[in-house]
Each structure stands twice: as C-alpha cells, then as structure tokens.
Write a protein that holds these residues in place. Structure first.
Motif, PDB file in Angstrom:
ATOM      1  N   GLY A   1      -0.805   1.275   3.205  1.00 28.04           N
ATOM      2  CA  GLY A   1      -2.194   1.735   3.148  1.00 28.04           C
ATOM      3  C   GLY A   1      -3.016   1.050   4.225  1.00 28.04           C
ATOM      4  O   GLY A   1      -2.699  -0.048   4.666  1.00 28.04           O
ATOM      5  N   LYS A   2      -4.086   1.719   4.643  1.00 23.11           N
ATOM      6  CA  LYS A   2      -4.859   1.274   5.782  1.00 23.11           C
ATOM      7  C   LYS A   2      -5.479  -0.102   5.558  1.00 23.11           C
ATOM      8  O   LYS A   2      -5.591  -0.909   6.477  1.00 23.11           O
ATOM      9  CB  LYS A   2      -5.970   2.293   6.060  1.00 23.11           C
ATOM     10  CG  LYS A   2      -6.472   2.247   7.478  1.00 23.11           C
ATOM     11  CD  LYS A   2      -7.541   3.276   7.697  1.00 23.11           C
ATOM     12  CE  LYS A   2      -8.306   2.930   8.959  1.00 23.11           C
ATOM     13  NZ  LYS A   2      -9.584   3.605   9.032  1.00 23.11           N
ATOM     14  N   ALA A   3      -5.870  -0.365   4.322  1.00 24.82           N
ATOM     15  CA  ALA A   3      -6.560  -1.622   4.043  1.00 24.82           C
ATOM     16  C   ALA A   3      -5.662  -2.825   4.328  1.00 24.82           C
ATOM     17  O   ALA A   3      -6.160  -3.921   4.533  1.00 24.82           O
ATOM     18  CB  ALA A   3      -7.039  -1.644   2.597  1.00 24.82           C
ATOM     19  N   LEU A   4      -4.362  -2.628   4.342  1.00 22.89           N
ATOM     20  CA  LEU A   4      -3.442  -3.750   4.559  1.00 22.89           C
ATOM     21  C   LEU A   4      -2.660  -3.601   5.862  1.00 22.89           C
ATOM     22  O   LEU A   4      -1.677  -4.298   6.082  1.00 22.89           O
ATOM     23  CB  LEU A   4      -2.468  -3.867   3.379  1.00 22.89           C
ATOM     24  CG  LEU A   4      -3.116  -4.252   2.042  1.00 22.89           C
ATOM     25  CD1 LEU A   4      -2.119  -4.178   0.909  1.00 22.89           C
ATOM     26  CD2 LEU A   4      -3.724  -5.639   2.128  1.00 22.89           C
TER      27      LEU A   4
ATOM     28  N   LEU B   1     -14.234  -5.061   4.243  1.00 24.93           N
ATOM     29  CA  LEU B   1     -12.897  -5.500   3.841  1.00 24.93           C
ATOM     30  C   LEU B   1     -11.889  -5.354   4.988  1.00 24.93           C
ATOM     31  O   LEU B   1     -11.041  -6.215   5.206  1.00 24.93           O
ATOM     32  CB  LEU B   1     -12.438  -4.663   2.645  1.00 24.93           C
ATOM     33  CG  LEU B   1     -11.229  -5.182   1.883  1.00 24.93           C
ATOM     34  CD1 LEU B   1     -11.588  -6.440   1.126  1.00 24.93           C
ATOM     35  CD2 LEU B   1     -10.732  -4.128   0.914  1.00 24.93           C
ATOM     36  N   LEU B   2     -12.021  -4.251   5.735  1.00 20.14           N
ATOM     37  CA  LEU B   2     -11.064  -3.989   6.814  1.00 20.14           C
ATOM     38  C   LEU B   2     -11.270  -4.962   7.968  1.00 20.14           C
ATOM     39  O   LEU B   2     -10.352  -5.208   8.740  1.00 20.14           O
ATOM     40  CB  LEU B   2     -11.204  -2.550   7.319  1.00 20.14           C
ATOM     41  CG  LEU B   2     -10.656  -1.481   6.385  1.00 20.14           C
ATOM     42  CD1 LEU B   2     -10.899  -0.116   6.970  1.00 20.14           C
ATOM     43  CD2 LEU B   2      -9.174  -1.687   6.146  1.00 20.14           C
TER      44      LEU B   2
ATOM     45  N   GLU C   1     -10.071   7.680   5.771  1.00 19.22           N
ATOM     46  CA  GLU C   1      -8.642   7.725   5.529  1.00 19.22           C
ATOM     47  C   GLU C   1      -8.172   6.562   4.685  1.00 19.22           C
ATOM     48  O   GLU C   1      -6.984   6.364   4.482  1.00 19.22           O
ATOM     49  CB  GLU C   1      -7.905   7.733   6.859  1.00 19.22           C
ATOM     50  CG  GLU C   1      -7.881   9.124   7.380  1.00 19.22           C
ATOM     51  CD  GLU C   1      -7.488   9.221   8.817  1.00 19.22           C
ATOM     52  OE1 GLU C   1      -6.853   8.297   9.341  1.00 19.22           O
ATOM     53  OE2 GLU C   1      -7.822  10.257   9.388  1.00 19.22           O
ATOM     54  N   CYS C   2      -9.129   5.795   4.225  1.00 22.36           N
ATOM     55  CA  CYS C   2      -8.778   4.582   3.487  1.00 22.36           C
ATOM     56  C   CYS C   2      -8.821   4.845   1.984  1.00 22.36           C
ATOM     57  O   CYS C   2      -9.806   5.354   1.472  1.00 22.36           O
ATOM     58  CB  CYS C   2      -9.760   3.493   3.875  1.00 22.36           C
ATOM     59  SG  CYS C   2      -9.309   1.905   3.246  1.00 22.36           S
ATOM     60  N   ARG C   3      -7.722   4.522   1.306  1.00 28.22           N
ATOM     61  CA  ARG C   3      -7.698   4.629  -0.152  1.00 28.22           C
ATOM     62  C   ARG C   3      -7.403   3.250  -0.708  1.00 28.22           C
ATOM     63  O   ARG C   3      -6.508   2.567  -0.230  1.00 28.22           O
ATOM     64  CB  ARG C   3      -6.601   5.592  -0.603  1.00 28.22           C
ATOM     65  CG  ARG C   3      -6.948   7.043  -0.466  1.00 28.22           C
ATOM     66  CD  ARG C   3      -5.740   7.886  -0.751  1.00 28.22           C
ATOM     67  NE  ARG C   3      -5.660   8.265  -2.160  1.00 28.22           N
ATOM     68  CZ  ARG C   3      -4.503   8.566  -2.761  1.00 28.22           C
ATOM     69  NH1 ARG C   3      -3.379   8.467  -2.098  1.00 28.22           N
ATOM     70  NH2 ARG C   3      -4.488   8.927  -4.017  1.00 28.22           N
ATOM     71  N   ILE C   4      -8.157   2.866  -1.708  1.00 38.15           N
ATOM     72  CA  ILE C   4      -7.946   1.551  -2.291  1.00 38.15           C
ATOM     73  C   ILE C   4      -8.405   1.567  -3.746  1.00 38.15           C
ATOM     74  O   ILE C   4      -9.315   2.313  -4.105  1.00 38.15           O
ATOM     75  CB  ILE C   4      -8.704   0.477  -1.464  1.00 38.15           C
ATOM     76  CG1 ILE C   4      -8.242  -0.927  -1.856  1.00 38.15           C
ATOM     77  CG2 ILE C   4     -10.204   0.620  -1.589  1.00 38.15           C
ATOM     78  CD1 ILE C   4      -8.672  -2.003  -0.886  1.00 38.15           C
TER      79      ILE C   4
ATOM     80  N   PRO D   1      -3.112  -0.203  -2.252  1.00 34.80           N
ATOM     81  CA  PRO D   1      -3.667  -1.553  -2.359  1.00 34.80           C
ATOM     82  C   PRO D   1      -4.758  -1.593  -3.442  1.00 34.80           C
ATOM     83  O   PRO D   1      -5.449  -0.601  -3.638  1.00 34.80           O
ATOM     84  CB  PRO D   1      -4.272  -1.808  -0.976  1.00 34.80           C
ATOM     85  CG  PRO D   1      -4.125  -0.564  -0.194  1.00 34.80           C
ATOM     86  CD  PRO D   1      -3.498   0.486  -1.035  1.00 34.80           C
TER      87      PRO D   1
ATOM     88  N   VAL E   1       2.124   4.024  -2.867  1.00 32.53           N
ATOM     89  CA  VAL E   1       1.802   2.605  -2.883  1.00 32.53           C
ATOM     90  C   VAL E   1       0.334   2.453  -2.510  1.00 32.53           C
ATOM     91  O   VAL E   1      -0.110   2.988  -1.493  1.00 32.53           O
ATOM     92  CB  VAL E   1       2.710   1.829  -1.897  1.00 32.53           C
ATOM     93  CG1 VAL E   1       2.259   0.387  -1.793  1.00 32.53           C
ATOM     94  CG2 VAL E   1       4.157   1.905  -2.360  1.00 32.53           C
TER      95      VAL E   1
ATOM     96  N   LYS F   1      -3.128  -4.589   8.674  1.00 33.61           N
ATOM     97  CA  LYS F   1      -3.120  -5.737   9.596  1.00 33.61           C
ATOM     98  C   LYS F   1      -2.043  -6.754   9.257  1.00 33.61           C
ATOM     99  O   LYS F   1      -1.809  -7.685  10.013  1.00 33.61           O
ATOM    100  CB  LYS F   1      -4.482  -6.423   9.576  1.00 33.61           C
ATOM    101  CG  LYS F   1      -5.510  -5.680  10.414  1.00 33.61           C
ATOM    102  CD  LYS F   1      -6.767  -6.473  10.525  1.00 33.61           C
ATOM    103  CE  LYS F   1      -7.860  -5.641  11.186  1.00 33.61           C
ATOM    104  NZ  LYS F   1      -9.176  -6.041  10.750  1.00 33.61           N
ATOM    105  N   ILE F   2      -1.423  -6.592   8.090  1.00 33.19           N
ATOM    106  CA  ILE F   2      -0.417  -7.561   7.686  1.00 33.19           C
ATOM    107  C   ILE F   2       0.902  -7.243   8.383  1.00 33.19           C
ATOM    108  O   ILE F   2       1.490  -6.188   8.188  1.00 33.19           O
ATOM    109  CB  ILE F   2      -0.269  -7.572   6.158  1.00 33.19           C
ATOM    110  CG1 ILE F   2      -1.587  -8.084   5.593  1.00 33.19           C
ATOM    111  CG2 ILE F   2       0.890  -8.450   5.715  1.00 33.19           C
ATOM    112  CD1 ILE F   2      -1.754  -7.866   4.156  1.00 33.19           C
TER     113      ILE F   2
ATOM    114  N   HIS G   1      -0.450 -12.968   2.754  1.00 33.24           N
ATOM    115  CA  HIS G   1      -1.338 -12.930   3.934  1.00 33.24           C
ATOM    116  C   HIS G   1      -2.432 -11.861   3.832  1.00 33.24           C
ATOM    117  O   HIS G   1      -3.027 -11.508   4.831  1.00 33.24           O
ATOM    118  CB  HIS G   1      -0.561 -12.709   5.237  1.00 33.24           C
ATOM    119  CG  HIS G   1       0.487 -13.744   5.492  1.00 33.24           C
ATOM    120  ND1 HIS G   1       1.123 -13.874   6.691  1.00 33.24           N
ATOM    121  CD2 HIS G   1       1.001 -14.720   4.705  1.00 33.24           C
ATOM    122  CE1 HIS G   1       2.007 -14.864   6.614  1.00 33.24           C
ATOM    123  NE2 HIS G   1       1.946 -15.389   5.405  1.00 33.24           N
TER     124      HIS G   1
END
Lengths: 147, 661
Positions: free
Chosen positions: B631-634, A145-146, A86-89, A58, A56, B636-637, A41
């Motif tokens: 992580g913040k990017a996910l 993306l968010l 605060e977003c790490r990717i 993304p 962990v 919403k899941i 999802h």
C-alpha cells in the motif's frame, strides 16, 4: 438550499470521551478489529498491515495520531477504511457512534485552542448537543502521514 | 469491425512494419548489395503506404511513397546505396515513426512538415549525384519562407497576442568549432524574446550538426528588431546575421483558406479517439496458440478435480482426499506456470531498437562501434519488457560515451579501431540475466573511490576495507559522476542511480565487473515472474517473515562462538569468505528479548555476487506465495518488498534482501 447551509454527512467516532468526525466521502467501510502484522521501520502512527478480504492494507492508530495513550482493543474497537486519491489506509478508533448530518455553516474553526499534534489534522469544530466534535481532515492527515 | 478496431490493427501493423524497415535498413547499410533486403524494405514501405492511405493519413502515405520511389530505383539497379541515401531513408523513417506516434497519442496525424524530406528523397531519385538546390537557404529567402499551415496559424495567433514574427538568418564563421553548440546558444538567445516556430534545417538536424554554416529560423518575439539584433551580435563566432520582420505577403504557405477549419473539427474529435486507442494499444501481447490450449486444458483439469473434491465431502475418504489434494496441487502449479508463459515475450522487442541507437551514438561521438546481440529470443515477463528498455539504453550510452575510446586511441592501445558493445540475455535458474558489456577503457576504481570520499559517501578509514565490487557500487549513487567533461550523451552524473532504482523496482539487481583497458560489464539479474514466487518462511521472535528462494544460497547452522566482530560489525566465515552477519531480530526491531543460543541458524542470501548471512530463530518451510503490495502509505519502507497472505489468513511480510544487505 444555499451553499452554506448544505448538509454534509460525517461518521462520528470516539476516543476516550472525546468525539471526532470524518467526512463520509472518504470512508470506504467500517471493519471489526482483526489481527495486525507489525511492519518494521514504519512511522509510529502505523501499527502494521491487515488482511482485508484478500488485500493487504496498512492500518494506523487514531490514538497515536491524535496524541492519546495506548489502549488495548475491545469489542467496540473498529477500523475505518479510508480512501483518498490512490491511498487506502485503515484507521483504528475506540468506537463508531453515529452518522451526523451537519449543515456546512455550522462548522466552525476553533483550531487555535488545539495542541500541536491535533492542529495538523483537525479542520473544524461542530457543536453537537453542547459537546464539541472535531472534524478530522483526511487529505491533510494522509499527506502528513506520507511525508 | 468498427473504426476503432481498424485503428488498433493499423497501429499494431504499422509498428511492425516500421520496426522491420528499421532492422532491414541497418542490414542494408552493412550489405548494400543484398537484393533480398532491398525487396523486403520496398515491400514494407509499399504496405505502409497502402495502409496509411486507406486510413486517410496522407502525410504518412506520401512519405512512404517517396521512400518507395527511392527504393524502387535501388531495387532496379539504377542507383547505388550511398551514405546520403541511407541518411535520408533513416530520416524519413524517423518522421514516419513520429507521425505514427501522433496517431497513437491523438488519433490523428501531427501537422508535421514532410516537404523537406519528401523533396530530399525526390531529389535522390531525380539525380542521385548532384546536390539538389531546392532547399538551400538562399533560395528560400528569395521565394519566401515555406511554412506549413500550422506555422501560419501559430503566427497569426501570436500577432493577435502582440508578438511580431521575425525571419532570422544566421551564418557562422568558418572557424567555428562547435557549430551545434553555437547554434544552441543562438536559439536560446532568441527564445529569451519569444518562441521559435520554425527552423531550417530542423532543430534536430542542427542539434546533430547536420548543417553547413548557415541556418534560418522564424520566431515570434515581443521585442524590437534592434534589441534582438543587438543581443545576437554579442554572441561570438557569427559571420553575419540577417533579421527581417515578416509581413503577411512574405509568406507563401499552401492553401490558407479552407484547411484551418478542417483542422478545428479534427481537433475536437480527437480526444475521444485517443481515449479509445490508449486503452487498447501497447498492453496487448500476441500469444502462441499452443500456450492458450495448454491453459484451457489445465482449467478443465481444475474443474474435474473440483468435482472430485465435492464428491469426497459426501464420503469422507481420507486416502482419496490426500491423493486429490496432491493432484490439485500439481494442476495449480502447472496452471501458474502456463499463465506465466502467456505473459512471456522475447526480449527481442527491446533489443531490436538498439542497433539504431548504437549507430546514432557512434556517429555523434565520432567513434566506431560494433554491436553484438546474443539471446534476443530469451523470454521475459511482459512487465520487464516494458520497464527494462530505459535502463539498458542508459547503459549502452554510457558504454559508448565513457567506455569505448576514440579510434586513434584504440589503435595506439593495440585494440581494433572499432569498439565492441555486447548485449546478452539468458535464463539462469529462476532469473533472467541481461548483460551489457564493452571492450573500452573500463572504470577507474581509484578515481571512483577518490570521488566517493570527496562526496563523503564513505570515510577514508572505511574506504580501506571496501572490496572492488563495493567500490564500483558507488557509481549508482545519486549525483555521482567521474566524467571530467560533460557531453551531450552522458556524464552529468544523473542516470546510473536511475538505472539502479528502475531495475530494483522490478525486483532486479545490478552488478558491475570492470577491468582497466579491458572494458566494463553490467550484469542485470531479474526475476522470471513478478507476482508468484517460492519463498522460505522463517520465524523471528514472535513474527513470521518470507524470504524469496531466489535470493537464498544456502541454510547453515553455525556455532555462536564463530561470529567475529570487526569494527562493531559482525561477520562469519563462510567457506573461507568473510561475509557480513545480520541478526534479523535486531534489523527488524522485533519486540521481546533476543534469543541467545549456542547454535545459530543462518540463511545465506545473495545479492548479485555479494553474500550475507541472516540469523533466524526457526525455519518453517518453503511455500509458493502471491506477492501483494503493502500500500502507498508504506511504500517508503525498503526492507520489505511486499506481503503475502497465508492459508490461515495471516499477513506475512516478504523481506527484500537487496535492501537488507
């Protein structure tokens, strides 16, 4: 040095034969490709999560984000760990080539010529040895993306 | 010890004393003759006065002193505890609380006006019987308006910016039904022109209808006097309005010359102190020394075993190796348990604020409510204590506002006139259960269903297949409300969804049990710990997932033939119960083809009282896992609550059963 001539550092990476660049301030580290766990999802650009030294994280595919065909990872494939707010990717790219020092007045806006997908995330163009380099705007990319 | 540490100590101790005062005042209200309680309250007030005084917080010290005087008189038997006295004491307590909050936030006392309440308390001491005329509006008008320095300051600034200060006195008609609401309309009307900087009685008292018929405000407005008057005249139920422009000599404040300067310097110093304090307060817990000793012992055991393993490297003895590993496993297990216990505090700290909440709500709704608390000593994780207060308050408000009937109605139904709200906490296996129940009118299931259909949350056809539990769950949908009239307290249709979201954010579930005329019970189930859990690892296609043991009821094997299809949805018969059956490979969109075996392994999971079966390909085994955020990017899941890293470095996702079923 005047404001406009100030040097900014970018990390350049390639996808197929095209060159992109990211402001070095948003790049935390460059990692080798590792095993990715798929997350159901999740948005199509996000391939899953990786284990980054016990955290962990993304990861998304630069290819999917910029509208390229899929390609299997090889020895040159790298994950650029990005941080904004605060977003790490992590962002998977074909290969990381060099670090560029670019005076700010050499950054042009040529976004009109880009396709819809890239218009969202590209914020400028640089001419490097007669080849165009597209600057990926990290804050815009992550916000897109968010949402 | 430097100043910062004194400050921390002062804040921690003041908080305790204020809570003590609060608890004991509530007891005093029930048992006015209890000498022990009076002494206890007196001591708390006295200590508070001393501490505040030595830290230089004058307002706090003075107010505590005024309380002390009243209490002293009660203690010596010169005065009886009356409703007036209790109200004044509670009011003073709230102001003390506000002052302390100001100190925590800004490192200094707010410029709160304590004159009113001090005078009120003093008035009680001077003559507990007669009404003190000291602060009736008429007298204030004659003598000028008693504004504090900060009011004057605001006014001066406003005048510089082209505002005009006005004094407005309003008297409502005696026939006015909802004085607070009327006053609110008047306040709003005035605020259209500018800002209200002072009101007598205080805005809160007016809101709670603690005023006779008249009240006065000082406002700075940008409009002409006539414009304001005209606007206010158009509001109904007003007996008279008196508006005057305020001239500088109309105001008598306290010493006007020197203080503002001193405040200025205070203000610049404040932010630094604030930073220091906010880091230290609120996040600390007191730990029983025995628990720390235990932790220390376990760590030393770990060191011993580490040394033993190092030795083993040299000799390579597998039998001893296995034994040592077992030992290591036991020690780390106990260490986890011990660390977890250090984080645990009794839920008492959340519960103890509720008697006061219930008292206030009962008064403002005109209902009689009794609150019973059970299991306040139940220990829960610190994070839960921080997060659970808000949803519980909401449920209690709902219980009193919607659940409990007015006294006459209760008597007519043959119930005792006082409604009962019960708060219960207890441990159940690996979870903590908190129940909020009332003996009120209960939730009208038909009305909920009707409203759910109206709001298109469910189709008319689907509605028929829903169980009572499923129907009740609709009240947690955003914007859902069956309350016919909107009251101050609840009924705006916001809230229940917030309650649910909040509880789910800390890994919990809410269930509802309600019977018409017997009451409603909310059952909140929370995990004991939030970071390390026992989980079952399962494989689905090529992938591995973790399911928290806490949400697993049983693992069974079922013949594929026994899966029933009802309205395109799959169900299985589980001990005579028809429960939904989900194929995980499909739900999780696993790549590759779906296996079609004759026998299916199904994990029966529970969400509160509800059950469902999840089909998995293989069971890998039970393991203790550390939960890591995705992580913040996910974020919403929803179907995945986090991830964990296995021994071989692989990342495995943890399924959130609450969102799967």
């Amino acid at each position: 040095m005047s404001e406009s001539g100030q040097l900014k550092q970018y990390i350049a990476f390639e996808i197929d034969d095209e060159i992109y660049a990211i402001d070095v301030l948003f790049v935390e580290s460059i990692e080798r490709m590792t095993q990715i766990t798929r997350v159901p999802h999740s948005p199509p650009e996000v391939l899953g999560v990786i284990n980054l030294r016990g955290d962990v994280m993304p990861v998304m595919s630069a290819r999917r984000m910029l509208g390229y065909e899929e390609k299997t990872a090889d020895d040159a494939t790298r994950i650029a760990i990005l941080r904004y707010d605060e977003c790490r990717i992590g962002m998977i790219v074909d290969r990381v080539t060099e670090i560029l020092n670019i005076p700010q007045d050499e950054v042009l806006w040529g976004g009109e010529a880009l396709d819809e997908k890239r218009k969202v995330v590209i914020s400028g163009l640089i001419n490097l040895r007669d080849k165009p380099v597209m600057i990926v705007d990290i804050p815009r990319t992550l916000e897109w993306l968010l949402n | 010890m430097d100043n910062e540490q004194y400050m921390k100590l002062f804040i921690e101790e003041s908080k305790e004393h204020l809570q003590n005062l609060n608890n004991n005042l509530l007891v005093l209200e029930q048992q006015p003759d209890n000498a022990d309680v009076i002494n206890e309250i007196f001591r708390s007030a006295h200590t508070l006065k001393g501490m505040a005084g030595s830290m230089g917080f004058k307002n706090m010290a003075n107010l505590a002193h005024a309380m002390e005087n009243v209490l002293d008189k009660i203690r010596k038997g010169n005065m009886d505890v009356s409703a007036d006295i209790m109200d004044a004491l509670f009011e003073a307590l709230d102001i003390l609380d506000g002052l302390l909050q100001g100190i925590i936030d800004k490192g200094m006392e707010d410029f709160m006006d304590i004159n009113d309440i001090s005078a009120k308390l003093q008035g009680l001491v001077d003559d507990s019987g007669s009404k003190d005329a000291d602060h009736s509006p008429q007298k204030l008008e004659r003598e000028g308006i008693p504004l504090a320095d900060h009011h004057l300051h605001v006014m001066e600034e406003a005048v510089k910016n082209g505002f005009t200060p006005y004094y407005i006195e309003v008297r409502l008609k005696e026939t006015c039904l909802m004085k607070a609401a009327r006053a609110y309309i008047i306040f709003k009307a005035i605020e259209n022109f500018g800002h209200i900087i002072y009101s007598n009685p205080s805005a809160q008292d007016i809101e709670e209808e603690k005023f006779d018929l008249s009240f006065s405000v000082v406002a700075v407005c940008k409009a002409e006097l006539d414009t304001i008057k005209k606007e206010l005249d158009s509001i109904s139920e007003i007996e008279s309005i008196d508006i005057r422009e305020i001239h500088p000599d109309d105001i008598h404040g306290h010493s006007q010359s020197k203080k503002p300067q001193a405040q200025e310097t205070d203000r610049t110093a404040a932010p630094q102190i604030k930073d220091k304090i906010s880091r230290g307060t609120g996040r600390s817990i007191r730990v029983n020394i025995g628990r720390l000793d235990r932790l220390m012992n376990l760590v030393s055991e770990l060191i011993i075993i580490k040394n033993r393993l190092q030795d083993l490297q040299r000799y390579g003895d597998t039998a001893v190796m296995a034994e040592s590993l077992e030992y290591l496993g036991r020690v780390t297990g106990e260490l986890h348990d011990a660390v977890m216990k250090v984080r645990m505090i009794p839920i008492q700290v959340v519960f103890e604020q509720f008697p006061r909440t219930v008292r206030n709500l009962a008064r403002s709704t005109g209902k009689e409510v009794k609150l019973n608390i059970f299991g306040a000593e139940t220990e829960v994780d610190r994070t839960i204590v921080d997060e659970i207060g808000e949803p519980l308050i909401h449920l209690i408000r709902n219980a009193i506002d919607h659940g409990i009937e007015p006294p006459q109605e209760r008597i007519a139904l043959g119930k005792p006139s006082a409604g009962l709200v019960e708060l219960k906490a207890y441990h159940d296996g690996d979870s903590v259960v908190i129940e909020v129940s009332d003996d009120g009118r209960g939730i009208d299931i038909d009305k909920v269903l009707k409203r759910a259909i109206e709001q298109k949350l469910v189709s008319r056809e689907e509605a028929e297949t829903l169980s009572q539990q499923e129907i009740l769950q609709f009240i947690f949908e955003a914007g859902f409300s069956t309350a016919e009239k909107v009251t101050d307290i609840s009924g705006r249709g916001v809230g229940m969804d917030v309650v649910k979201t909040k509880i789910e954010s800390i890994g919990g579930v809410v269930d509802i049990d309600s019977r018409p005329n017997h009451g409603t019970r909310f059952i909140i189930r929370l995990p004991l710990t939030l970071s390390i859990i026992q989980a079952l690892l399962v494989s689905v296609g090529q992938e591995v997932y973790a399911i928290p043991i806490g949400s697993i009821k049983e693992i069974i094997e079922i013949p594929a033939k026994s899966i029933k299809l009802v309205r395109q949805k799959e169900f299985i018969d589980y001990r005579g119960l028809l429960i939904p059956f989900f194929r995980l490979a499909k739900v999780l969109e696993c790549p590759g083809e779906v296996k079609a075996d004759d026998v299916v392994t199904a994990v029966i999971v529970k969400k509160g009282e509800r059950l469902a079966a999840l089909s998995v390909d293989e069971l890998i085994g039970q393991q203790e896992i550390v939960i890591k955020p995705l992580g913040k990017a996910l974020s919403k899941i929803k179907i995945v609550s986090g991830a964990t890293i296995l021994g071989d470095g692989r990342v495995v996702l943890i399924l959130d059963v609450n969102h799967l079923i």
